[in-house]
Design a protein around this motif. Structure first.
Motif, mmCIF file in Angstrom:
data_model
loop_
_atom_site.group_PDB
_atom_site.id
_atom_site.type_symbol
_atom_site.label_atom_id
_atom_site.label_comp_id
_atom_site.label_asym_id
_atom_site.label_seq_id
_atom_site.Cartn_x
_atom_site.Cartn_y
_atom_site.Cartn_z
ATOM 1 N N UNK A 17 82.775 53.206 45.516
ATOM 2 C CA UNK A 17 81.383 52.851 45.763
ATOM 3 C C UNK A 17 80.531 54.105 45.744
ATOM 4 N N UNK A 18 79.348 54.022 45.135
ATOM 5 C CA UNK A 18 78.348 55.081 45.197
ATOM 6 C C UNK A 18 77.039 54.433 45.617
ATOM 7 N N UNK A 19 76.261 55.152 46.425
ATOM 8 C CA UNK A 19 75.026 54.542 46.874
ATOM 9 C C UNK A 19 74.089 55.507 47.559
ATOM 10 N N UNK A 21 86.316 43.592 39.852
ATOM 11 C CA UNK A 21 85.073 43.046 40.376
ATOM 12 C C UNK A 21 84.077 44.188 40.458
ATOM 13 N N UNK A 22 82.914 43.998 39.865
ATOM 14 C CA UNK A 22 81.867 45.012 39.865
ATOM 15 C C UNK A 22 80.611 44.378 40.453
ATOM 16 N N UNK A 27 73.960 50.164 47.029
ATOM 17 C CA UNK A 27 75.182 50.742 46.449
ATOM 18 C C UNK A 27 75.665 49.922 45.266
ATOM 19 N N UNK A 28 76.514 50.560 44.473
ATOM 20 C CA UNK A 28 77.239 49.838 43.425
ATOM 21 C C UNK A 28 78.726 50.043 43.689
ATOM 22 N N UNK A 29 79.487 48.956 43.591
ATOM 23 C CA UNK A 29 80.891 48.942 43.980
ATOM 24 C C UNK A 29 81.744 48.399 42.847
#
Length: 191
Positions: free
Chosen positions: A91-93, A130-131, A106-108
């Protein structure tokens, strides 16, 4: 383990390892001696970069790996396979606070790969990706985040799986907590 000044600049890095064992098929109210010990483990790491893009915005990078059983029946069938999953998440956010309000965007990406602890893996089970982007919003009116005695905390997370990956889904997860002081040392907590 946590470092509150990782490589200087007040970066915060933490990592956590949680090993475990599932005693299978122990269940209540009737007790049966466990026949299998199913190992499970979770390893999580997080890096927070303060002042990312602007002074009050924090950058976040998270990674997690897990191995765990998926137990679908309270009454196991003798000789039936026991399935588990290897799970990887990244994850980045960004996190930004505005007084009592805090938000995380965030995007996971998550990868789940099935395996069999015992027996043959079901042929219909396969690896999935899963995105999903996620938004978490929090309102915190507690007197203390660590040991609250009075106040209210509300949060909600909205996720949309469908930006790449194999899943298409929405998830809405609200949460509310209330802390009511009964006396100086006694607090009633509701969730």
């Amino acid at each position: 383990w946590e470092d509150l000044n990782f490589l200087g600049g007040l970066r915060r890095f933490s990592t956590e390892l949680v090993p475990g064992v599932v005693l299978y098929p122990t269940h209540l109210p009737s007790f049966a001696a466990p026949e299998s010990l199913l190992p499970e483990v979770k390893l999580r790491s997080e890096l927070r970069e303060p002042g990312f893009l602007e002074p009050r915005t924090h950058g976040l990078v998270r990674a997690q790996g897990s191995i765990y059983p998926v137990l679908l029946s309270a009454d196991p069938i003798p000789g039936a396979p026991i399935h588990g999953y290897h799970e990887l998440r990244a994850s980045v956010g960004l996190e930004r606070g505005y007084g009592k309000f805090n938000a995380i965007l965030s995007h996971n990406v998550q990868l789940n790969s099935p395996f069999a602890y015992q027996g043959e893996k079901d042929a219909d089970l396969h690896t999935i990706v899963i995105s999903y982007p996620a938004v978490t919003a929090m309102l915190d009116f507690r007197d203390s985040q660590i040991a609250p005695h009075k106040g209210v905390y509300m949060a909600t997370t909205v996720q949309f799986a469908g930006v790449g990956g194999d899943a298409r889904d929405w998830k809405l997860q609200p949460e509310a907590r209330a802390y009511l002081p009964v006396s100086r040392r006694v607090t009633v907590a509701l969730r």
